[in-house]
Motif scaffolding. Structure first.
Motif, mmCIF file in Angstrom:
data_model
loop_
_atom_site.group_PDB
_atom_site.id
_atom_site.type_symbol
_atom_site.label_atom_id
_atom_site.label_comp_id
_atom_site.label_asym_id
_atom_site.label_seq_id
_atom_site.Cartn_x
_atom_site.Cartn_y
_atom_site.Cartn_z
ATOM 1 N N ILE A 48 -26.618 -2.723 -60.034
ATOM 2 C CA ILE A 48 -25.498 -1.891 -59.598
ATOM 3 C C ILE A 48 -24.979 -1.073 -60.779
ATOM 4 O O ILE A 48 -25.201 -1.435 -61.935
ATOM 5 C CB ILE A 48 -24.316 -2.718 -59.040
ATOM 6 N N VAL A 49 -24.305 0.026 -60.465
ATOM 7 C CA VAL A 49 -23.583 0.789 -61.488
ATOM 8 C C VAL A 49 -22.110 0.707 -61.115
ATOM 9 O O VAL A 49 -21.679 1.324 -60.147
ATOM 10 C CB VAL A 49 -24.047 2.256 -61.530
ATOM 11 N N TRP A 67 -24.949 -10.567 -52.835
ATOM 12 C CA TRP A 67 -23.643 -10.776 -52.187
ATOM 13 C C TRP A 67 -22.515 -10.188 -53.015
ATOM 14 O O TRP A 67 -21.556 -9.643 -52.492
ATOM 15 C CB TRP A 67 -23.397 -12.254 -51.891
ATOM 16 N N LEU A 68 -22.678 -10.260 -54.353
ATOM 17 C CA LEU A 68 -21.662 -9.708 -55.244
ATOM 18 C C LEU A 68 -21.684 -8.187 -55.185
ATOM 19 O O LEU A 68 -20.636 -7.530 -55.143
ATOM 20 C CB LEU A 68 -21.912 -10.213 -56.671
ATOM 21 N N ALA A 69 -22.893 -7.639 -55.136
ATOM 22 C CA ALA A 69 -23.043 -6.191 -55.032
ATOM 23 C C ALA A 69 -22.365 -5.686 -53.764
ATOM 24 O O ALA A 69 -21.619 -4.699 -53.789
ATOM 25 C CB ALA A 69 -24.521 -5.818 -55.039
ATOM 26 N N VAL A 70 -22.614 -6.376 -52.653
ATOM 27 C CA VAL A 70 -22.039 -5.958 -51.373
ATOM 28 C C VAL A 70 -20.509 -6.077 -51.405
ATOM 29 O O VAL A 70 -19.789 -5.191 -50.936
ATOM 30 C CB VAL A 70 -22.645 -6.777 -50.214
ATOM 31 N N LYS A 110 -16.163 -0.322 -55.542
ATOM 32 C CA LYS A 110 -16.139 -0.506 -56.992
ATOM 33 C C LYS A 110 -17.492 -0.285 -57.666
ATOM 34 O O LYS A 110 -17.631 -0.490 -58.858
ATOM 35 C CB LYS A 110 -15.673 -1.929 -57.353
ATOM 36 N N CYS A 111 -18.516 0.037 -56.896
ATOM 37 C CA CYS A 111 -19.830 0.238 -57.540
ATOM 38 C C CYS A 111 -20.751 1.056 -56.654
ATOM 39 O O CYS A 111 -20.478 1.299 -55.482
ATOM 40 C CB CYS A 111 -20.483 -1.112 -57.844
ATOM 41 N N VAL A 112 -21.853 1.464 -57.277
ATOM 42 C CA VAL A 112 -22.956 2.089 -56.547
ATOM 43 C C VAL A 112 -24.131 1.134 -56.661
ATOM 44 O O VAL A 112 -24.397 0.620 -57.749
ATOM 45 C CB VAL A 112 -23.304 3.459 -57.175
ATOM 46 N N ILE A 113 -24.801 0.852 -55.559
ATOM 47 C CA ILE A 113 -25.953 -0.056 -55.621
ATOM 48 C C ILE A 113 -27.223 0.771 -55.806
ATOM 49 O O ILE A 113 -27.427 1.767 -55.113
ATOM 50 C CB ILE A 113 -26.074 -0.907 -54.332
ATOM 51 N N SER A 138 -33.160 -5.076 -47.078
ATOM 52 C CA SER A 138 -33.057 -3.691 -46.636
ATOM 53 C C SER A 138 -31.948 -3.566 -45.597
ATOM 54 O O SER A 138 -31.187 -2.599 -45.585
ATOM 55 C CB SER A 138 -34.397 -3.190 -46.097
ATOM 56 N N ARG A 139 -31.825 -4.550 -44.749
ATOM 57 C CA ARG A 139 -30.774 -4.521 -43.731
ATOM 58 C C ARG A 139 -29.374 -4.521 -44.371
ATOM 59 O O ARG A 139 -28.509 -3.724 -43.993
ATOM 60 C CB ARG A 139 -30.939 -5.738 -42.816
ATOM 61 N N LEU A 140 -29.202 -5.366 -45.376
ATOM 62 C CA LEU A 140 -27.910 -5.413 -46.059
ATOM 63 C C LEU A 140 -27.579 -4.070 -46.701
ATOM 64 O O LEU A 140 -26.447 -3.594 -46.636
ATOM 65 C CB LEU A 140 -27.914 -6.510 -47.132
#
Lengths: 222, 219
Positions: free
Chosen positions: B28-29, B58-61, B68-71, B107-109
């Motif tokens: 993530i950024v 899960w943290l990224a999502v 707060k971020c770009v994945i 991919s679904r997430l």
């Protein structure tokens, strides 16, 4: 961000770092959970792992509480809470899966060496479960049946074996995946058929063929 | 007695499979500053704006939901890679291409929570759907190959979700074949004429039975 929280973070870091080795306990518990869910019989209770997990969860709960008290940024707190929730889910699901198996195979477990795979509280639960079940069945049905048909274990007094005890079906098939051990497994009776986890990766194998490897953790069920 | 028929005991729900997939790492950024997070599942961060870092899905999502971020979509999710995979999948009859074990869930997430971070979203989504369809069709048709007693089935490169979908059917099938096709059932001294006739009928199949392990995907 509140400066007071940083001190606390550093202190906790040391504690947590000690418990994190190459693979974390979360990872180990996840594997134990998957094995327990996928295997037909009850596996050995992971006493040390569960103990460590409980301690870590307790520690994390305290940490989150501290953060809430000292005005740490709410985002950070909610993230720690999520991490904690995931760990707790794993632990609960692991313990519940075992309880379901114990309920299902109570009599069989209490009569075989599988009894030793249970933790103390689980043994207590199994005993109470067995007693209640026996009492219930005796009161509602068995006592009203003719003499010789009143056993909870046998269909009739004339049958030789205890033919009414539900047993786990070990002859079933399970899905398993390679792990760092990359075992080669003999799958057939004759011994000329091999399943090489390093090459094949994932497969469906008879549980009896890999039973020992599951117990020693050399093969992972999925 | 049906040890495996109780769905609560031995089956993983789709949600549980997704739970496992959420532990996979993704880059993530962040656009915020945050101190390192010392989780029970590992240490992540520190988080600084524009500094890429690896975290569990899960943290990224969770960060993404709060803006707060770009994945960064994983490498295998590029149009080029997926096109290659799809072509390869179509070229082979039974083999499966190596894709992440949790590619369906991951991919679904990402589609659900981070669709604006995926370049060529429409293409990527279509490609993944096509790949899933082709693979699942292959898996289904390869199940037809099971027509006798086997000790093991190899499922190289089959993913978690694909495996979970065929699990109930596959396990019951293998169990039935194993039980009904067992040597005891066939070679036992048979007493009734009816049984003898049946045993005779089974004669030609004995030759086939030498192969007890089946590799669905490499024939």
């Amino acid at each position: 961000m509140a400066s007071g929280s940083e001190e606390g973070t550093e202190l906790e870091t040391e504690d947590i770092d000690k418990s994190i080795r190459l693979t974390t306990d979360v990872e180990l518990l996840k594997q134990a959970w998957r094995n327990e869910k996928a295997s037909p019989e009850i596996l050995k209770f992971q006493a040390d792992l569960v103990q460590r997990s409980k301690e870590q969860i307790q520690l994390m709960e305290d940490t989150v509480e501290d953060y809430e008290g000292n005005g740490t940024d709410p985002l950070t707190i909610s993230l720690y809470q999520m991490d904690l929730d995931r760990y707790q889910f794993l632990l609960r699901s692991y313990l519940r899966t075992r309880l379901q198996k114990i309920e299902k195979y109570t009599i069989h477990i209490s009569k075989t060496e599988m009894w030793n795979r249970l933790s103390r509280p689980e043994q207590k639960f199994a005993k109470r479960c067995k007693d209640s079940m026996e009492k219930h069945l005796t009161q509602s049905v068995l006592s009203k049946l003719p003499e010789g048909y009143r056993s909870i274990l046998q269909q009739s007094a004339s049958s030789d074996a205890e033919d009414m005890v539900p047993e786990p079906q070990l002859d079933t098939f399970v899905f398993c995946k390679s792990n760092q051990y990359r075992e080669v497994v003999q799958v057939g009776e004759s011994g000329d058929e091999q399943f090489d986890f390093a090459v094949d990766g994932l497969g469906v194998i008879r549980y009896t063929a890999i039973r020992e490897l599951v117990e020693t953790g050399k093969v992972d069920l999925v | 007695m049906a040890g495996q028929s109780d769905p609560h005991i031995s089956l993983f729900s789709a949600a549980e499979i997704e739970f496992v997939a959420e532990d996979e790492l993704v880059e993530i950024v962040p656009n915020i500053s945050m101190e390192p997070l010392n989780f029970t599942c590992g240490d992540f961060g520190p988080f600084r704006p524009q500094m890429p870092t690896e975290v569990p899905m899960w943290l990224a999502v969770a960060l993404k939901k709060r803006g707060k971020c770009v994945i960064c979509p994983p490498q295998w999710m590029s149009v080029d890679k997926l096109t290659q995979v799809l072509e390869a999948e179509r070229d082979t009859e039974y083999a499966f291409e190596p894709l992440p074990f949790h590619y369906v869930e991951l991919s679904r997430l990402l589609f659900d929570h981070a669709h604006e971070d995926i370049p060529d979203l429409y293409m990527v989504r279509t490609l993944i759907e096509d790949i899933r369809d082709v693979r699942f069709h292959k898996l289904e048709s390869s199940l037809k190959l099971i027509n006798e007693r086997v000790n093991a089935v190899k499922l190289k490169n089959v993913s978690a979700m694909e495996m979970n979908i065929v699990r109930p059917f596959l396990v019951r099938t293998l169990q039935s074949f194993y039980k009904l096709d067992s040597p005891q059932m066939i070679h036992n001294p048979v007493t009734t004429a009816y049984r003898q006739a049946q045993a005779a009928d089974r004669g030609p199949r004995l030759e086939l039975r030498r192969r007890h392990m089946i590799d669905l995907l490499r024939r």
